[in-house]
Design an enzyme around this catalytic site. Sequence first.
Site, PDB file in Angstrom:
ATOM      1  N   LYS A 200     -37.590  13.014 -21.277  1.00  0.00           N
ATOM      2  CA  LYS A 200     -37.800  12.006 -22.054  1.00  0.00           C
ATOM      3  C   LYS A 200     -39.528  12.578 -21.780  1.00  0.00           C
ATOM      4  CE  LYS A 200     -33.508  11.290 -22.988  1.00  0.00           C
ATOM      5  NZ  LYS A 200     -33.189  10.742 -22.348  1.00  0.00           N
TER       6      LYS A 200
ATOM      7  N   ASP B 106     -32.161   6.799 -10.711  1.00  0.00           N
ATOM      8  CA  ASP B 106     -32.876   7.352 -12.377  1.00  0.00           C
ATOM      9  C   ASP B 106     -33.966   7.029 -12.797  1.00  0.00           C
ATOM     10  OD1 ASP B 106     -33.551   7.866 -14.591  1.00  0.00           O
ATOM     11  OD2 ASP B 106     -30.879   7.816 -15.660  1.00  0.00           O
TER      12      ASP B 106
ATOM     13  N   ARG C 131     -30.426  31.264 -11.481  1.00  0.00           N
ATOM     14  CA  ARG C 131     -29.941  29.969 -10.803  1.00  0.00           C
ATOM     15  C   ARG C 131     -29.915  29.968  -9.787  1.00  0.00           C
ATOM     16  NH1 ARG C 131     -24.865  31.023  -8.768  1.00  0.00           N
ATOM     17  NH2 ARG C 131     -24.740  33.650  -9.878  1.00  0.00           N
TER      18      ARG C 131
ATOM     19  N   TYR D 109     -26.994   4.485 -17.861  1.00  0.00           N
ATOM     20  CA  TYR D 109     -27.805   4.968 -18.913  1.00  0.00           C
ATOM     21  C   TYR D 109     -26.075   6.087 -18.956  1.00  0.00           C
ATOM     22  CZ  TYR D 109     -28.227   9.555 -21.257  1.00  0.00           C
ATOM     23  OH  TYR D 109     -28.798  10.676 -22.371  1.00  0.00           O
TER      24      TYR D 109
HETATM   25  C1  LIG Z   1     -31.747  11.023 -21.367  1.00  0.00           C
HETATM   26  C2  LIG Z   1     -31.325  10.062 -20.237  1.00  0.00           C
HETATM   27  C3  LIG Z   1     -30.753  10.930 -19.120  1.00  0.00           C
HETATM   28  C4  LIG Z   1     -29.805  12.133 -19.268  1.00  0.00           C
HETATM   29  O1  LIG Z   1     -30.830  13.146 -19.559  1.00  0.00           O
HETATM   30  P1  LIG Z   1     -30.673  14.999 -20.564  1.00  0.00           P
HETATM   31  O2  LIG Z   1     -31.241  15.754 -20.286  1.00  0.00           O
HETATM   32  O3  LIG Z   1     -30.366  14.270 -21.894  1.00  0.00           O
HETATM   33  O4  LIG Z   1     -29.068  15.541 -19.895  1.00  0.00           O
HETATM   34  C5  LIG Z   1     -30.242  10.331 -17.772  1.00  0.00           C
HETATM   35  N1  LIG Z   1     -30.801   9.223 -17.738  1.00  0.00           N
HETATM   36  C6  LIG Z   1     -31.299   8.340 -18.490  1.00  0.00           C
HETATM   37  C7  LIG Z   1     -31.708   7.002 -18.056  1.00  0.00           C
HETATM   38  C8  LIG Z   1     -32.358   9.305 -19.838  1.00  0.00           C
HETATM   39  O5  LIG Z   1     -33.129   8.708 -20.576  1.00  0.00           O
END
Ligand SMILES: *Cc1c(COP(=O)(O)O)cnc(C)c1O
Length: 392
Positions: free
Chosen positions: A206, A181, A48, A102
């Site tokens: 992703k 992001d 952690r 998102y």
């Molecule tokens: C999927 C996604 C997230 C969140 O990610 P998780 O791994 O599902 O928590 C944040 N931003 C974008 C652009 C995403 O596609």
Amino acid sequence: MSTIKKGLNTICTHVGELKDEQFKGAVSPIYLSSSYAFMDVDVKRYPRYFNTPNQEALSKKIAALEGTESAMIFGSGMAAVSTTLLAFLNHGDHIVLQKSLYGGTYNLVVEEFEKYGIQYTFTDGLGEGASRSVETSFAKAITPQTKVIYIETPSNPLMTITDMQMVATLARKHGIITMIDNTFASPINQNPLEFGIDIIIHSATKYMGGHSDICAGAVAASQEHIDRIWNLGKNLGGSLSDMTVWMLERSMKTMAIRVRAHNENANELASWLDRLPEIASVYYPGLPSHPDHALAKKQMNGFGGMISFELIPSIDAEQFMRALQLIKPSMSLAGVESTILSPTQTSHALLSPEERAHQGITDGLMRFSVGIEDCEDIKEDIMQALTQTKRQ
Ligand SMILES: *Cc1c(COP(=O)(O)O)cnc(C)c1O
């Protein structure tokens, strides 16, 4: 590895790898200990604390890919987003966010921030030709309390492009920290640090994971910013288990190759879809007809694997998705396999039809995560599904 900047494939394959001193194996060993010695050691390790050997090693790979001093791995993209935002926002502070975000990030802000006394403004001006009005809309949203500007580019689902340099310059002028992001682009297609963005967040679920079998997140930034995120992160507890860290390291070895294959297929498919009479419109930053194609070209090294397109009204979206044989109707994105979803039925289902229309999301809009299958096979699948749906 030395500090000389390596090529992306070499970084993906080697940076941060752990040596197997005992058996001289070729790949990083997994260290699963959740208990480490505290005496006679330089670092007190604990999962952690984000500092197990595997966590540290993978963080180095991510920092090298984004060109930042440091990075951290999290248990999900949202753990990375929430920890990072809350690390820089105190009671009474204000944040400016891009409107097209998102869904999970949007929910975090509107459902949770009020109880922490954090004010927020979602900026207008995004959508068609967004970059041209983005400076004024962000500038207008800034208050004396603004501590953070948060953007996402390309953004879901209409692949809008935000001008990173413009946002970073504006923020610097006001002493505001910028966060992005960078999930849709991946570090292969876009390195926001080069444009002055301070903190880069990824859902590693992703393209970094890339095989639809890992949930993880990452943040890349200067050591000073990472230290601040770490301070809150150890209290919130969003770390990633070492087994998954190891799987993610394995996946990332092929990330540059995969992402370039996604780029190539998506480029080809976007122009092909654009010519089909059954498709009303295609949203892809690589298309010269995209309102921000020039900006995308300036700030991206590749246009990514995400395409959105709109079926003509006489084709039913649900029937079309059911008729597909190769492309899987499925939530999430960025796996090696092609997947498709309807924003109306998933990410934007809770909005009213009017709100959806206002955001440019129609019932016929398809968000298409282009896989690395042979392009001709993907085309054939779309063709047969269109033909079958038209006949019904
Ligand atoms: C999927 C996604 C997230 C969140 O990610 P998780 O791994 O599902 O928590 C944040 N931003 C974008 C652009 C995403 O596609």
